[in-house]
Each structure stands twice: as C-alpha cells, then as structure tokens.
Design an enzyme around this catalytic site. Structure first.
Site, PDB file in Angstrom:
ATOM      1  N   ARG A 152       0.828  -1.211   0.000  1.00 40.54           N
ATOM      2  CA  ARG A 152       0.000   0.000   0.000  1.00 40.54           C
ATOM      3  C   ARG A 152       0.861   1.259   0.000  1.00 40.54           C
ATOM      4  O   ARG A 152       0.581   2.202  -0.741  1.00 40.54           O
ATOM      5  CB  ARG A 152      -0.943  -0.006   1.216  1.00 40.54           C
ATOM      6  CG  ARG A 152      -2.087  -0.946   1.009  1.00 40.54           C
ATOM      7  CD  ARG A 152      -2.987  -1.061   2.221  1.00 40.54           C
ATOM      8  NE  ARG A 152      -4.129  -1.917   1.869  1.00 40.54           N
ATOM      9  CZ  ARG A 152      -5.148  -2.186   2.682  1.00 40.54           C
ATOM     10  NH1 ARG A 152      -5.177  -1.690   3.908  1.00 40.54           N
ATOM     11  NH2 ARG A 152      -6.130  -2.949   2.260  1.00 40.54           N
ATOM     12  N   TYR A 174      -6.275  -0.749  -6.827  1.00 38.87           N
ATOM     13  CA  TYR A 174      -5.624  -1.986  -6.360  1.00 38.87           C
ATOM     14  C   TYR A 174      -4.907  -1.806  -5.025  1.00 38.87           C
ATOM     15  O   TYR A 174      -4.699  -0.705  -4.576  1.00 38.87           O
ATOM     16  CB  TYR A 174      -4.795  -2.654  -7.447  1.00 38.87           C
ATOM     17  CG  TYR A 174      -3.565  -2.002  -8.028  1.00 38.87           C
ATOM     18  CD1 TYR A 174      -2.908  -0.936  -7.447  1.00 38.87           C
ATOM     19  CD2 TYR A 174      -3.042  -2.520  -9.220  1.00 38.87           C
ATOM     20  CE1 TYR A 174      -1.765  -0.407  -8.012  1.00 38.87           C
ATOM     21  CE2 TYR A 174      -1.891  -1.989  -9.799  1.00 38.87           C
ATOM     22  CZ  TYR A 174      -1.262  -0.927  -9.182  1.00 38.87           C
ATOM     23  OH  TYR A 174      -0.134  -0.410  -9.730  1.00 38.87           O
ATOM     24  N   GLU A 175      -4.619  -2.920  -4.379  1.00 45.48           N
ATOM     25  CA  GLU A 175      -4.104  -2.935  -2.990  1.00 45.48           C
ATOM     26  C   GLU A 175      -5.036  -2.200  -2.030  1.00 45.48           C
ATOM     27  O   GLU A 175      -4.589  -1.592  -1.063  1.00 45.48           O
ATOM     28  CB  GLU A 175      -2.688  -2.339  -2.910  1.00 45.48           C
ATOM     29  CG  GLU A 175      -1.657  -3.028  -3.753  1.00 45.48           C
ATOM     30  CD  GLU A 175      -1.521  -4.516  -3.443  1.00 45.48           C
ATOM     31  OE1 GLU A 175      -1.844  -4.924  -2.321  1.00 45.48           O
ATOM     32  OE2 GLU A 175      -1.103  -5.267  -4.351  1.00 45.48           O
ATOM     33  N   GLY A 176      -6.327  -2.325  -2.276  1.00 44.51           N
ATOM     34  CA  GLY A 176      -7.299  -1.663  -1.416  1.00 44.51           C
ATOM     35  C   GLY A 176      -7.734  -0.339  -1.991  1.00 44.51           C
ATOM     36  O   GLY A 176      -6.932   0.583  -2.092  1.00 44.51           O
TER      37      GLY A 176
END
Lengths: 594, 594
Positions: free
Chosen positions: B297, B438-440
């Site tokens: 992140r 992406y990645e949250g």
C-alpha cells in the site's frame, strides 16, 4: 438496455426550473407545449435507447478507419444516421422553412443530451452539422441557404468546422490557409486543417466544410480571416452533387477516446485548389465562426452532462448487482450489494448531483436563449441574451470538467472490474477526456468568462445573477426545515464567495491581468458550483411543493440538493481563496524554475 | 531523455523534512549517511533514466501477451529486469543476511519512486516481490527464508500476492481457494485467483506465489484463511528448480492502462493439485497478508507520486516548447510558449504542488518507519510506528487520488495533442487510473483510517499530529512575511477543520456508523491536504534558511508552498462540511431511488 433516458428528471427541470410553459408562450413556439415536449422526448428516448446506444461500445472496439483517403465508420453507424435524418432529429431546432421542426432550444437540448448519452462519438456528426447550419442561417446568402440548408437539416449531407491548423490551435490569429479569388465568385483554397471532426466519413452523400482562410490582401491576425464553404463534392445548379472537390483526408488520429468519431487531417488544394465560396463578407470569418462555436460550445457542455449520465447509470447498475462485504452498521450478517455501502452511495450521489446540477444550469440557459430570440419585449430579449452568453462558458467549461470526475468515479465504483476494458466503464473515462479541450479549452472558456462576460460590463450581469440567487436563499429561509436551511446557508456562502471573486476580477483585470487570469478557471468552477447549487435550491422548493405526486422522486431530489450543498457547494470558499489570494504564487516561477 | 529524476527535491525532502541525518544515526543504519544516500540516488537515477524509462511507451504499445499459458513481456523488459537484479535494486531495503543492502526505507522509497516514475508497469514486478519478501521475513520458517529470500532479493525469482477471487475482491472473508494437507508437510491447493499482477511472465526463472487459501477445517470468514507458498516450479533440496507446479495462467486482462504489466487469471490444481507449503501458522494468513499489503500500500502510494512526477515533467517540456497566443499582460506582441500563460502556469503549479506535497508526506512517513524499527528507545519506536501506520492509508489513498487529477491536467496542458495517443500524455492518465483501486480501494484505505487508525485509539494519534502542525503554524508566524503568514493562516484553518472532523468521527463512529463512513474518503483527503500543507510549511521555513545556497530552487519551494496553501489547502473547510454535515444526505436514498 445500456441506457435509459432520464425523462422524469429532464421534464422536472424543463417544467419547474427552465419554465417550459413560458417558453411555449413565446411567439413562434405555440406548438411547443409541455405535452408536445413530453411526446418529443419519448420518441427521442426510444430512438436513442434502441438504435444509437447499442452502437457505443461497438464504436470503441471497431473505430472509424482510414484507407487511401476513404474513412469507413463503425458498422451500424451509417444506417443509424440514416434513421436519425429520416426521423427529423437533425432539424429539431432549425427553421421549418428549411425542413426543420422549429422547436425551442430547450426541447432540442434535451434531445441532444439523449443522443450524446447514447453515443458521444455518433452524436458529434450532428453536433458539428448544427454549427454549420447556424453559421449559414446567420451569414449565408439566400442561394447558399437554399442549396445547403435543406440537405444539412435532412441529414443527407453533414457539416464540419475547419479552424485548427498545426500552428493554430487556440490562437486563430495564426491561421495560414489561403483562399484565392478566381474572378467568377469562387475561390481556390489551399492549406492543411487538423483535428477536423467527421472531416471525412461514409455516412452522408456530401460533406459541407466550413473553412477559415485568408484572402490575398487580408490584414494579419484575426481581422483577416474569412469563412468559406468548401463542399466535398461540388454542387450543381439543380442541387445534385457533381465533381469531387480538391479536399482530401490524408489521415485520421489515433485517440484516447471517442474512437468512432473520425478526427481528420484535411489537405485543401493539393491538386490545383479546392473550390469554395465566401460566406458573408470578407474578413468577418471569425465573427461567423463564433456563431458556430457558441452553438458548439453549448453542445459540448451537454456532452459533458451526457457522458456523466451514462457513467452514472452504468455505475448504479453495477452497484445494485455486485455483492461484496457486510454493511458497516451491522444491519446484515451476510455480504450485501455494494450500493448499500456508504462510500459507494457517496460516489453515486456525487455523480448524480454533479450531473443533475449541470443539467439544470444548461436547460435554464437554453430557455434563456429561446427568450433571447423570441420574446416580444426587447428588454427581455437583451437581458436573456446577456444571461445566456454568461452561461455558455460555464456550461461548456464546468460540465466538461466535472465529466472527468464523474466518469472517473464511474470506474472507481466498479473497483478492479472498472479497469478492465470489457466492462465499458473505462470507455466513458477515456471518451470524456476530450471534452474540456475541444471547442475551446477550459482556459479559453474561462478567459471568455473573465474578459467578454465579466470585465466588459463591469460585472453587471454577474451581480444581477447573484441578486437572483439571494432571492432563492430567502425563499429557502422562508420554507425552513433542516435540509432547506442547510442549503440556504451553503448557498449564501457560495454566493458571497462569487461576489467577492467578481469584484476582484472587475477591479484588477486591467491593472494586474496575470493575477486575474491565473484565477480564471477557479472562477469558472466557482460559477459552475454556485449556479448548480442555486438551481438545486430552486429544485428542492419545487420538489417539496410537488412531493405528494411522486414522493420517491421528489424526496430524492431534495436529498440530492442537500448532498450537493454539503459536499460540492461547500468548496466555494476554497475557490474564492484560490482566485482572490492565489494569483501571485501562480505567477511566481519563471519558465526555467519549473 | 523522457525522465530526469528530481534528485534535488528528493534530497531536500530527505534532509530537511524527513531527517535523513537522524535516520543515519539509528543502530544498523550507520552507513546510510546523507553522502551515501546521494550516491545511491545518483546511481538509481542513472539506471532508471537510461534503462527503464525508455521502455515505458514501448510497454503501452506492445503490452505483455498471452499464448497457450505463456506470457511474453514487452521486448526489453527481460533484459532490464536482469540489470535491475544484478544492480542490487531489489534488495535496497532488505537484510544483508539474505543478500540485500539493508538501507533505510527512506532511501529505498526514493529509489522506488524513480523506478515507478520511469515505468509504472515494469516497477510492479519488484513491488510485488518486495511484499512477498516482507511476508517471508516476518512469518516464513528458517528453511523457507533460506530457500526463497536470496533468490527473490537477487531478482532471479519474483513474487506475487494471490488474494482476489471472482467473488472476493475487497472482502477476503469470501475467499474459497482450498488447501488440502498431504500428510508430508505439503498441501495441495485448488482454486482460481484473478487480478494477479505478474502472475505469469518471462522475466525470471521462477515465480513464488503467495496464496490465501482455506484448510479443510478452517473456520468461516477471515479467521479461516492461511497463507501458502506455491512456486511456479517446485524447488529441490539443493535450491535448484524442479518440476512445473500445477498453477497455470489461463488468461491475462485487457486493461485501460499499465498494459505491460500482465494481470493474470491463475488456475491452481486443475491437474491434480498445486503443491504448496504453509507460511507461519494455519488461519493466520490474513495477518501475514497484511504485512505484504502494508508494504504494498505504501508502495502504491509512491506509484501515485511517481506517475504524477512523470506527467508533470512531460507537461513542462511541452509547455516550454509549444508556441501559442500572445501573453495576456501585453508584454509581447508575438505568440509565446504556453508556459507563459497564467492558466498553464496554474495547471503546472497544481501538478507540481500536489506531487511535492505528497512526496514530502510519504518520505516523512518512511523515516518514521525506520525509527519504528531501529530506534533504541521503545517509546520512540512505538510512537513512530503509530505515526507511520496512521500515514499508510493517507499515503496510499491521497497520493493515488491526486494522481488522477495530475495526469488529467497533464493531458489538458497538451490541449488537443494530449488526446492523441502518440503524444504519450494520455498513457499516464490511463495508467494512473488503477492506483486508487488496487491494494485496497480509496474507500478501503479510508475505512482503515477511520476504524483502526482513528476510532481505536479515540483519536489520540490524530490529535498528536494536529499538535505538531500547530507548532509549525507558530514557527511560520514567528517568521512573518506575506507568503509565510498566508500559509500559516491556511494551515491553521486546515488543522482546525481536521480537528473538527476527528472529533466528529470519534464521537459518532459507534452510534452512527453510516454517517461516519459516508465521510471517510473526504476525511482521508482532508488528511492528505493538511499533512501536505504542513510539510510545505516546514519546507518553506527550511528553504528560507537555505535560500542563499540556491536561490532559484529555494524560492520556487517557497512559492510552491504558498500556491499549495491558497489553491489546495484552502479546500479544507469544504471537506470538513462534507464529513460533519454531509452524512445524512449520502444515506438518504434507498437503492431503488438511484
């Protein structure tokens, strides 16, 4: 169905905010009753939902293509355009005398919105044709009108605007294309034009190019530009098409979006000269071109609203279907459709509120244009024209800037699926990106707003609009209730911010133009959100009065107005600071310091 | 040269804001002196400018392709990745014990930024490998570490994160992939994983998939997820690669951007079961995955900064070259390069200010992470860790959201040319769009910010940061002068807005979660702009003290800080209203009313 026309919201705006009833009482618009409007909208919805909208994704996957000077459009476009012409849709706005329907711009605007929401790329062909029609109506000779208007209005022929050259984008003073008089009333045109939308295609029998060029003795700069008609095929005296003219499409662009719309490089006169005829008087081309541009700028603003509506509808459909995660309030133990998650609602509300707000501003402006043309009282005509002209850069600039945000949120609502091209959300994000650029970038609109629309009259029109906004604030206060007073408070702050900016602009434009023009785009955005907030204030009052008719619809309108005030109108004071205090640091760095 | 690393700004931030000197005094970082940092950055710049950056456009034009299960990357990628590994760039951050360089995260972050600015798609492979390394360092057995870490750190092998499944995106509770123990310490893994970045490619000898799956008796939900190593090729006892494992790439996605980065659908166990080994303990997979995710992140946040820097550099280059229109202040009679027009300057300043502000926030967070790991005083470690953890969702969410705006402005500066793919500006706009997903997604980051980072400690860390900001305000006030007091005033308003929001969030999260989570993204954005504004306040004080060393650079920093305050930090009060007053209308509509 990938698109359903938001007829209910359109009619609400037309009736409650834009005054359709009053428009239908203008001389010449007697037939444009609210009932007629509804019938026209229903027909437009049917055509666009069923015929045009399904071609939108196809146009992205199988764009217009060029081979040996010939452009082939996406399969299905040609047939859809034939139906468009036969249905009379090119002529909604235009005079009955030349085969049009002669309906108000207010109704035409709703029709245009649908066409653009259905298919931005397809809609560009009629959009440019509209501009050509407007220019010929204003400046064309009787013979030119008789020759070209019926064919353009019927959709048998289409029109283009040829302004841009490699060295002349925003700055038309740099136009170099030349037109040499042949002594027989015709001219030979030589030059290269780029970024010509539908400059070549296979959807019509002929293409009527309106071309900016210079005659041999023309003065330099914008005062030496004339406007010419250069048709793809020369037109015989009986109106039939004759020889191929010397204008050729040498390539089309490979673009980020609106791929189905061919963007042509046109070469005029490589084989002896393209035959053209002068429109109006020599050296007044820029003035006529502005007629086309003002029409086109308003329409491009509608494109911003249109693609936002499409992205919104697609995002709502996905959010109603996609199941993911339990609700944050613990109201269910299982995963729910994502439309129940607060941040997804926030995104959808943002998309919805921006779109509805911009629609209301645009439709109100369209009604003002109708009054400006048809009202029996000259003072009202003048006032309406000033109001409309003030709104044009706002409609163009603000509606297209927000379309970037709305289509971006449309991707975000889809999560990872939004980034996959098959989903279709990404197409709207790509398509929208041209809108704040063509027909005058946002900066060009903002300069127009500052210069011609604010400074020239010392801020008079801007202040008059602020006074109208204050009346809406007062009405919201008289109404009372939490949502209404919350909107009143934000609207009052927004209007005060706008007043401060107008005074700043008027006071400093001459003495410190760099500081003022550094804030021109924030000023334009401030206008966009305050005018939208104003229309939402009016809308919630109207919705409350009609609440019982359709509670779900009218309560949603009130909630959307409240959302707009707290989430978007609340940005007004930040924009004020950017304009009033932010000019110096914009201009602080030299070119080398960047 | 399409990219020039902004080493001067990086070192300014590292030295003046992030405290590189103090980081180099932490136990274990004795070698990481400012001089070493500068030497590392110079080498990184050379490699990324010369080897990686030129492949960026190629990756867009000639993306990774799939055929019969085999993925072929863009020509040049394989060789560049070999050089990347041999240069030691995968190991900058990682322990010397396993072949890394063991440098602070602060220095590694600057290197990562360069790699990502050079080529977002290329950089994703090392980014995911970093995450795999972190997870194995924390939870892997000694044998697993010995087998996998040296190869991953040398770049001979690469790593992936296998979380997402068709029904499990943000919600990992829905993971269904299963792992059956074979009685010999290994497991057979069965299932489908989607959106696997570099899930298959030809740049390394082996791919180490880290896979979330459920063992047969695992509890439901996130407490029943375990983490497995499933290498593409099984690894023999001597460390050599052996048989092909039963994990196969059945397709890659057709995406809006980052096209060179293959996004794989991986099928595990279609031919008898993919052999995997458990990482750490059963059912603790989510915890380990969070180690990877927190690393990833932060790195994706850096991607936002990186692509913004690239778009900025390209826009500046174009604006210095393109000639169009005379200056509004009448200072020249001829058309000038567009960098002289106030609105172009405003756009470039916006791009620059957002990028520099986000860089400062991220680098300061990276230094806190270094202190959290290495500081001798436990209280400082704890405090630094809390600060870093608070910053991770802000760095991820804010830096990626702003990258959409910055890359969009990059297109706008180019005008019509920006919409033509050959220009390259549009690629950044397309590439950036995945970053807030992406990645949250940004909403996931914002929920983390609200829940774990703010509500859990009753707002203690948030308040402590606000107190630090107030100290910077006081220092700006003591300094005096127009720009400094202007920034002080905006920073004070921004900090007050943030305090109001923190109190609202803490007070209402339990009683009215829907209202609080409706404002989670505006809260995150508010953090992003206030923290950036804070770092700009510190930066202008430092720049003023050093002004004589390099007046053009330091005065540009002061002007950029001033610009940020008036144009961006000024949005704070609007965001406060959105959170504090805007929750109710977000949640007012039912799913059917949209």
């Amino acid at each position: 169905m990938t698109y359903r026309a938001p007829i209910k919201d359109m009619l609400f705006v037309m009736n409650e905010l834009a005054g359709l009833e009053a428009v239908s009482q203008l001389p010449g618009f007697e037939e444009a009753t609210p009932e007629t409007a509804e019938a026209v909208l229903d027909e437009a919805a049917k055509f666009n939902e069923q015929v045009v909208a399904p071609l939108n994704r196809a146009g992205d996957l199988d764009p217009s293509s060029w081979k040996d000077g010939v452009v082939t459009t996406t399969p299905g476009f040609k047939e859809a355009f034939r139906q468009f012409g036969e249905g009379g849709w090119q002529g909604v706005l235009h005079p009955q005398e030349f085969g049009g329907q002669g309906l108000p711009k207010l109704i035409a605007t709703a029709c245009n919105e649908m066409l653009n929401t259905a298919n931005l790329s397809f809609a560009l062909c009629p959009l440019l044709t509209d501009g050509a029609i407007e220019a010929l109506l204003t400046a064309g000779s009787d013979a030119q009108k008789a020759t070209f208007l019926p064919k353009l209005i019927s959709g048998e022929w289409t029109g283009t605007m040829n302004l841009t050259e490699p060295q002349a984008g925003s700055d038309l003073a740099a136009v170099r294309t030349r037109a040499e008089p042949q002594g027989d009333g015709t001219y030979k045109v030589f030059g290269t034009k780029i970024f010509i939308t539908y400059g070549e295609h296979d959807m019509a029998q002929n293409i009527v190019h309106l071309v900016l060029a210079r005659t041999p003795d023309a003065p330099e700069g914008v005062k030496g530009i004339s406007l010419f008609i250069v048709p793809k095929f020369l037109v015989n005296d009986d109106g039939s098409t004759g020889a191929r003219n010397d204008v050729h499409c040498v390539s089309i662009e490979h673009k980020l979006g609106i791929k189905a719309s061919p963007t042509a490089v046109l070469q005029f006169g490589d084989h002896g000269g393209a035959i053209g005829t002068l429109v109006g008087e020599e050296n007044r081309g820029l003035e006529y071109m502005f007629i086309m541009m003002n029409s086109a700028r308003f329409s491009v603003g509608m494109q911003g609203i249109a693609v936002s509506e499409r992205a919104y509808q697609q995002a709502v459909a996905y959010a109603r279907e996609r199941v993911q995660s339990r609700p944050v309030d613990g109201s269910a133990r299982e995963a729910v459709t994502i439309i129940h998650h607060p941040d997804v609602k926030r995104m959808l509300m943002t998309m919805r509120a921006l779109t509805e707000g911009a629609r209301a501003v645009a439709y109100v402006a369209a009604a003002a244009s109708d009054a400006a043309h048809q009202h029996p009282d000259e003072a009202v005509r003048r006032q309406s024209q000033a109001f409309y002209e003030f709104m044009v850069p706002v409609v163009k600039g603000w509606s297209t800037e927000l379309s970037i945000d709305v289509t971006s949120l449309g991707v975000q609502v889809h999560g990872g699926m939004g980034f996959i091209e098959e989903t279709g959300a990404a197409q709207h994000y790509r398509d929208a990106r041209i809108l704040p650029i063509y027909e005058g970038t946002t900066a060009i609109q903002a300069n127009d707003l500052v210069g011609r629309k604010t400074v020239r009259d010392g801020g008079a029109v801007a202040r008059a609009i602020c006074a109208q906004i204050a009346e809406t604030e007062a009405a919201l206060g008289r109404h009372g209730g939490a949502a209404f007073t919350a909107v009143q408070a934000q609207l009052a702050r927004g209007r005060a911010a706008l007043e401060a900016v107008v005074e700043f602009v008027v006071a400093n434009a001459k003495s410190d133009p760099n500081a003022v023009f550094a804030g021109s785009v924030p000023y334009l955005k401030l206008c966009g959100i305050v005018f939208s907030g104003w229309q939402f204030g009016r809308a919630m009052l109207a919705a409350d009065a009609k609440r019982a008719d359709d509670p779900a619809f009218h309560e949603a309108k009130i909630a959307t107005a409240h959302f707009f005030a707290e989430h978007i109108l609340s940005q007004a004071s930040g924009l004020r600071d950017a304009v009033v205090s932010g000019g110096a640091p914009v201009n602080a760095l030299s070119a080398e310091q960047f």
